[in-house]
Design a protein around this motif. Structure first.
Motif, PDB file in Angstrom:
ATOM      1  N   VAL A  43       0.882  -1.091   0.163  1.00  9.09           N
ATOM      2  CA  VAL A  43       0.084  -0.072   0.086  1.00  9.09           C
ATOM      3  C   VAL A  43       0.911   1.115   0.057  1.00  9.09           C
ATOM      4  O   VAL A  43       1.706   1.548   0.988  1.00  9.09           O
ATOM      5  CB  VAL A  43      -0.899   0.080   0.935  1.00  9.09           C
ATOM      6  N   VAL A  44       0.866   2.083  -1.113  1.00  8.59           N
ATOM      7  CA  VAL A  44       1.468   3.082  -1.285  1.00  8.59           C
ATOM      8  C   VAL A  44       1.034   4.582  -1.104  1.00  8.59           C
ATOM      9  O   VAL A  44      -0.047   4.666  -1.919  1.00  8.59           O
ATOM     10  CB  VAL A  44       2.485   3.118  -2.408  1.00  8.59           C
ATOM     11  N   ALA A  45       1.076   5.147  -0.202  1.00  7.78           N
ATOM     12  CA  ALA A  45       0.497   6.558  -0.036  1.00  7.78           C
ATOM     13  C   ALA A  45       1.375   7.525  -0.457  1.00  7.78           C
ATOM     14  O   ALA A  45       2.456   7.879  -0.018  1.00  7.78           O
ATOM     15  CB  ALA A  45       0.284   6.757   1.548  1.00  7.78           C
ATOM     16  N   GLN A  50      -1.803  11.416   8.090  1.00  6.51           N
ATOM     17  CA  GLN A  50      -2.720  10.417   8.779  1.00  6.51           C
ATOM     18  C   GLN A  50      -3.701   9.887   7.998  1.00  6.51           C
ATOM     19  O   GLN A  50      -4.141   8.716   8.257  1.00  6.51           O
ATOM     20  CB  GLN A  50      -2.887  11.144   9.988  1.00  6.51           C
ATOM     21  N   GLU A  51      -4.662  10.670   7.377  1.00 10.76           N
ATOM     22  CA  GLU A  51      -5.609  10.238   6.470  1.00 10.76           C
ATOM     23  C   GLU A  51      -5.341   9.111   5.680  1.00 10.76           C
ATOM     24  O   GLU A  51      -6.053   7.959   5.437  1.00 10.76           O
ATOM     25  CB  GLU A  51      -6.204  11.583   5.868  1.00 10.76           C
ATOM     26  N   LEU A  52      -4.038   9.539   4.826  1.00 12.72           N
ATOM     27  CA  LEU A  52      -3.504   8.330   4.190  1.00 12.72           C
ATOM     28  C   LEU A  52      -3.275   7.107   4.653  1.00 12.72           C
ATOM     29  O   LEU A  52      -3.382   5.771   4.045  1.00 12.72           O
ATOM     30  CB  LEU A  52      -2.542   8.808   3.146  1.00 12.72           C
ATOM     31  N   ALA A  53      -2.668   7.096   5.993  1.00 16.16           N
ATOM     32  CA  ALA A  53      -2.442   5.890   6.653  1.00 16.16           C
ATOM     33  C   ALA A  53      -3.508   5.057   7.066  1.00 16.16           C
ATOM     34  O   ALA A  53      -3.385   3.851   7.349  1.00 16.16           O
ATOM     35  CB  ALA A  53      -1.712   6.358   7.966  1.00 16.16           C
ATOM     36  N   GLY A  54      -4.625   5.734   6.816  1.00 15.57           N
ATOM     37  CA  GLY A  54      -5.848   5.099   7.279  1.00 15.57           C
ATOM     38  C   GLY A  54      -6.289   3.560   6.376  1.00 15.57           C
ATOM     39  O   GLY A  54      -6.933   2.754   6.484  1.00 15.57           O
ATOM     40  N   ALA A  96       2.372   4.112  11.422  1.00 15.48           N
ATOM     41  CA  ALA A  96       2.043   2.671  10.667  1.00 15.48           C
ATOM     42  C   ALA A  96       2.907   2.317   9.556  1.00 15.48           C
ATOM     43  O   ALA A  96       2.719   1.507   9.126  1.00 15.48           O
ATOM     44  CB  ALA A  96       0.518   2.787  10.277  1.00 15.48           C
ATOM     45  N   ALA A  97       3.538   3.415   8.945  1.00 12.89           N
ATOM     46  CA  ALA A  97       4.154   3.252   7.909  1.00 12.89           C
ATOM     47  C   ALA A  97       5.614   2.309   8.054  1.00 12.89           C
ATOM     48  O   ALA A  97       6.327   2.781   9.103  1.00 12.89           O
ATOM     49  CB  ALA A  97       4.718   4.670   7.263  1.00 12.89           C
TER      50      ALA A  97
END
Length: 456
Positions: A154-156, A192-196, A240-241
């Motif tokens: 999963v790449v943000a 943080q939104e993308l880490a969701g 979380a990354a």
């Protein structure tokens, strides 16, 4: 899963007007070979593909050749984001073709990634298993299923997040401290939104092109912050990354103070003499869900070195070094100690002596009562031809003045200086010292799209 992190290619960037496309092509070949040798599954390119928002055709052709080779026919994942030097729309333009090869291109922070268009039934299951597939995607993120990997990535991805490219007003005041706080807060929220979208069973990666407070800069970078307004603190990155891949700073370095592994891979070539002696590299990351990553720096061999010569014994010493074959395949910042300066004939002679001379700095004796100028101050003081090259580039939108044009301009300057000296001898001029040595130092500059981006 093995991931390669690279950034800041700056295709089309010159060194004071010297074309470096051949060196950049050499890097592309080395990178493709490295991916094959190291069995890389996923390539992250963290911005600044090009030097200018309007790159040359040969720079664009090199980028497309790089994408083709890195993707390995769709078997290897590739994600590219735009940096502050890039035109976001230009990066996105090749998307319809790139999508078919498992290549993801993102120009703006809020760009959305579509899923793989063809289904397994349409393409055949056996073919699909051998190609990168987007199994999930949306605004600022993509989940990639890569051949040979049990786990997905999963790449943000957050391309250069200026206020203009975010299309948001982040602060209602021009107070620099409040602007910095607002920017830092918004970028942290965005991450943080993308880490969701990160999960326990995936390799979770974040990539962006920005400046983190405390990073070591070089002269060749164009500032992307006003003071500290476009800088973020190391604690904005989500825990979380597994790994955060950054672009912008040209020196390979880890970000200190972050709670997760955060790194600038650096540029593949030295783009200014402030980067003299830097060992250029890319970063390899081995990652598995739920485990700490393993990080390895791999040195690059491409490109000419940038070196400094300090000829304290004058032109004769330069002649001897050239005859000895010293630094025959290098770009050289030459300081030559002389008694009366260098005229155009001297400059022409030195340039014919070695094609690698980029800057030629005449170092004059210190007169009685004068304060000695340090080497660094002497290097940083722009000369007439430097200012002309910079002026020409700015007025033409990035074009480089060729040597013939610069020489013509310098000949006109020499005539003016001769007239001024004559007037001074007749008592008609001022008391200023008219001796001027010419050198060729300038920084590549460009105009970025956003009103708050600052050119070097």
């Amino acid at each position: 899963m093995r991931i390669l992190h690279t950034a800041d290619w700056h295709f089309g960037k010159t060194l004071e007007g010297r074309n470096r496309i051949a060196e950049q092509a050499e890097f592309v070949d080395e990178l493709i070979t490295l991916c094959e040798k190291e069995a890389v599954d996923l390539v992250l390119m963290a911005g600044d593909v090009y030097q200018t928002v309007n790159p040359s055709a040969e720079a664009e052709a090199l980028f497309y050749r790089a994408l083709d080779g890195l993707s390995a026919g769709g078997a290897r994942g590739v994600v590219v984001i735009a940096g502050n030097h890039d035109n976001a729309q230009r990066i996105n333009a090749a998307g319809p073709l790139a999508d078919k090869a498992g290549i993801t291109l993102l120009g703006l922070p809020k760009d959305s990634v579509a899923l793989t268009s063809q289904t397994a039934t349409e393409r055949g299951v056996s073919e699909l298993e051998q190609r990168v597939e987007r199994v999930d995607g949306g605004v600022g993120f993509v989940e990639l299923k890569i051949p040979g990997c049990k786990e997905s990535a999963v790449v943000a991805a957050v391309p250069y997040p200026s206020e203009g490219r975010l299309n948001e007003v982040l602060s209602e005041t021009l107070d620099e401290e409040q602007m910095q706080q607002s920017y830092n807060k918004r970028i942290g929220e965005l991450f943080q939104e993308l880490a969701g979208h990160f999960r326990d069973d995936t390799v979770n990666l974040l990539m962006s092109h920005l400046y983190v407070n405390g990073g070591i800069e070089s002269e060749s970078e164009v500032q992307i912050q006003i003071g500290g307004a476009y800088a973020v603190s190391p604690d904005v990155f989500p825990q979380a990354a597994h790994y955060v891949a950054l672009g912008h700073l040209h020196r390979p370095q880890d970000v200190k103070g972050a709670k997760v592994p955060v790194r600038y891979s650096g540029s593949p070539l030295a783009y200014s003499f402030s980067e003299e002696g830097q060992k250029k590299s890319v970063t390899l990351i081995d990652a598995l869900p739920g485990q700490p990553v393993s990080i390895r720096e791999v040195s690059l061999q491409s490109g000419k070195p940038l070196v400094e010569w300090n000829a304290t014994e004058g032109i004769a010493q330069v002649e001897q070094w050239v005859a000895d074959g010293r630094d025959g395949n290098a770009w050289i910042d030459l300081k030559v100690h002389v008694q009366t300066g260098l005229d155009l004939e001297n400059i022409h002679y030195l340039r014919d002596l070695h094609p690698g001379f980029v800057h030629i700095h005449p170092i004059l004796p210190v007169a009685d009562g004068d304060t000695e100028t340090s080497s660094e101050e002497n290097r940083d003081r722009p000369s007439v031809d430097e200012m002309f090259r910079r002026f020409f580039e700015e007025r033409t939108g990035g074009a480089q003045a060729d040597d013939e044009l610069v020489e013509l301009f310098l000949s006109l300057v020499a005539e003016e200086e001769a007239d001024a000296a004559s007037n001074a001898d007749d008592g008609q001029g001022d008391d200023g010292d008219t001796r001027q040595g010419h050198s060729d130092k300038t920084d590549d500059s460009h105009k970025t799209e956003d009103s708050k981006e600052v050119g070097a």
